[in-house]
Design an enzyme around this catalytic site. Sequence first.
Site, PDB file in Angstrom:
ATOM      1  N   HIS A  44      -8.453  -3.239  -6.875  1.00 42.63           N
ATOM      2  CA  HIS A  44      -8.126  -2.480  -5.663  1.00 42.63           C
ATOM      3  C   HIS A  44      -9.382  -2.302  -4.797  1.00 42.63           C
ATOM      4  CE1 HIS A  44      -5.023  -0.116  -3.639  1.00 42.63           C
ATOM      5  NE2 HIS A  44      -5.934   0.806  -3.366  1.00 42.63           N
ATOM      6  N   ARG A  79       0.797  -1.223   0.000  1.00 49.50           N
ATOM      7  CA  ARG A  79       0.000   0.000   0.000  1.00 49.50           C
ATOM      8  C   ARG A  79       0.834   1.279   0.000  1.00 49.50           C
ATOM      9  NH1 ARG A  79      -4.701   0.249   4.405  1.00 49.50           N
ATOM     10  NH2 ARG A  79      -4.882  -1.883   3.643  1.00 49.50           N
ATOM     11  N   TYR A  86     -17.362  14.310 -13.162  1.00 48.17           N
ATOM     12  CA  TYR A  86     -17.218  15.455 -14.053  1.00 48.17           C
ATOM     13  C   TYR A  86     -15.897  15.457 -14.822  1.00 48.17           C
ATOM     14  CZ  TYR A  86     -21.045  17.298 -11.200  1.00 48.17           C
ATOM     15  OH  TYR A  86     -22.233  17.462 -10.545  1.00 48.17           O
TER      16      TYR A  86
END
Length: 834
Positions: free
Chosen positions: A82, A36, A126
């Site tokens: 993930h 990680r 967006y």
Amino acid sequence: MAKQLNFSNEQIVPTALHTEVQRSYLEYAMSVIVGRALPDVRDGLKPVHRRILYAMHELGLTPDRPFRKCARVVGDVLGKYHPHGDQAVYDALVRMVQDFSSRYPLLAGHGNFGSVDNDPPAAMRYTETRLAAIGHSALLAEVGEATVDFIDNFDSSQQEPVVLPAQLPNLLLNGSSGIAVGMATNIPPHNLGEVIDGLIALIDRPNLSNEKLFDLIPGPDFPTGAEIIDTQGIHDAYRTGRGGIPIRGIASFEEIQPGRGKRSRQAIVVTELPYQVNKASWITKIASLVNQGRIDGISDIRDESDRDGMRVVIELKREAQPQLILNDLYKMTPLQTNFGALMLAIEDGQPRQLSLREILEAFLTFREETLIRQYSHELAQKQARAHIVAGQIVALNHLDAVIEILRRAPDGTTARVSLQERFELSDQQADSILSMPLRRLTSLEQQKLRDEAEELAARIGDLQTLVEDRSVLMKSLKKELRALKKKFDDPRRTRIQTSAERRREQQVLAEIAAEESEETFIVEFTRKGYVRRSSPKAYSRRQSRVESSAQLDEFDDITIQTELTNPTEEILVLTRDGKAYTVSVGDIPIGQRQQKGVPLIGLLPNAAGSTPDDVAAQIVLNEARLGQQLILITTKGRVKRLPAQELSNLTGRGLTAVKLKTEDTLQYALITPLGSDLVLASSGGRLLRFRVNDEQLPELSRTAQGPQGIRLPKSERLVGCVPVQSKDALLLVSTKGFAKKMLVSNFKTANRGGIGSQSFKFSLKNDSLASMILAVPETTFTVVTNEDRCASLMPDEVPLQGRSQPCDRLFTTRRTEAVTDTLISGLPDEALKA
């Protein structure tokens, strides 16, 4: 009835609690470290970045394809590789798009992806993204099982690469930062061209010295530019993997015009900030320091940044010294920061702190292994294809025999066996002949097949050489690196301060430190109640910029008293209520750090609720003055004399210097030797001169009020008090700008308590005397009005006149404007030289 559960002894494993906790914690820590938080030294990526790039590769989001919504990319990453929070994945994606976070962004984006002001990016629904050219070419162009290993994803439904086949050391190009369990990493970004030069040099000379390697890679290259001011931290980080790198923003001095009719001012213009510094927070920090009085000399801060680049204008006050304020900004704000480099990465499955050489060597080793795997895989494919083509060419060379075998064969199996026996072909060759279309029998197709065989033979030879000969492989790697450099290299953004520049800066700082360690200082008291301390050199530099002008000009604050002192001396401060306090000169901040100074009232004990107007007078008590007389004069014209020695070394509570009647306040305080004369002036233009001795002005105790010095009609007030010698001259200035200079010898010595003699003729009915000062030769005096305008002149500019002669008008005041005071500005040159 509850069912009782029985466990056999084989199902229970007794374990000590501390052993189980230790094992579980270590497993968790290693999971965070490896899976990680820390990047892999080979491709420079953390798992989340690697999975984002691979998911986009699978979606076909290459640089030549249209952009795709980030929400789609995040969804694929979460669903396939993930299984963490969507915001964490989106944040990682955003950083790979931001050109101020990544030196070489691996992704391209459409939409709002945040700014250097720490503005948040738009929601993932967006924004749009796709792979950037460098991300596709240098990381994903060769991805496949032939070049890197693949493993199952979290639910074994997909395969994902363990590492991407990076063609460039992304760990150095874009850097990395992360916090794991018990360890962290913070690797700075670098310039692509310099890193490739370092790689090629290590390929050619594996024993290349660190000094020569550091010449090729002189330091980090941050996406926001700025300047590295010391190379020692760089060399520490490159040698050991840990070091502090001081970074400083790029600032310059400019002359700006604030507005029409106003004087130009100096400004500090900042065009680049250190890496990861939030511009909006930095500007807020400066404003806070200015409001707290910790940085003085700044009048305005404007952010003029636009799409063409950053530009923050810090406008300075007229008396400010730009270099000193810039040094304060470096010390007190993030305009100068220290990048703590800690080059920690995963190597062979373990976290290691690596030097620059070790990172480059690890990448070269990985790249060599990747190329061998890639070339070996290609060699096997080419050999397999060459084997097939060789069989087809045999068939074409014996076309009649092949056709005869096919005519007589009852089925395909028999035909294949017959072909193998007749022409010594393998199973694959026989099958390819059987599946060969009829168009292959044409002359053109036969020639294409023979040309392909020649190309395959040449390529097989090249690949065998690459796989078997390491020198040829390294030559191919260098060619590849040079091609990538030609395609993606760009100029360095971060400057590295040279040795000559560092020496010049240290020389300037040494000069400033020398000034601050002076044994003598200039202490200045301003009209608005501020006090500042500066060295004689700094004071002289500031005074050299002051020009004499007979025109009234607007002002912020002006100096009303200047003293040459040393840090051990005391300043006697007298307040309007008759109290006396002492302040050490050493407690006053040096003016280089506080251009405006600090409020004098703020240095006194119990100053809460007091204003600068509460200070009546301030006197530096040096050895010479301690042996003289202190004269106190009130607004009602009362005068009191007491030894100055009585008001030295006061306690924090202070002492009462004079007892005052109702509606009377302390107006003047001055030091004079016994036997000198004292001249008092009233607003009506009357002057009274009397001797300072035991007969005229007896010495009184601290609690006494003092006798009447000059009698004042109700329509007049006290406007001046000056100790004089017979050879001195006085300068008188009226409220309407008329002035007169007279010798003290023109006045006869009178008795204290008189009304004085008329010495100033007024040309205007509404005019009155505003002030009286000693006309000190070669010293500038400043006239101040009630509308905060002033004019600076020399005493020699005013002609010497008698008592009955008319006055000259120095300047014209406005209708409602009146002169309120006349001040002596600066010290004589003799005092500075001393």
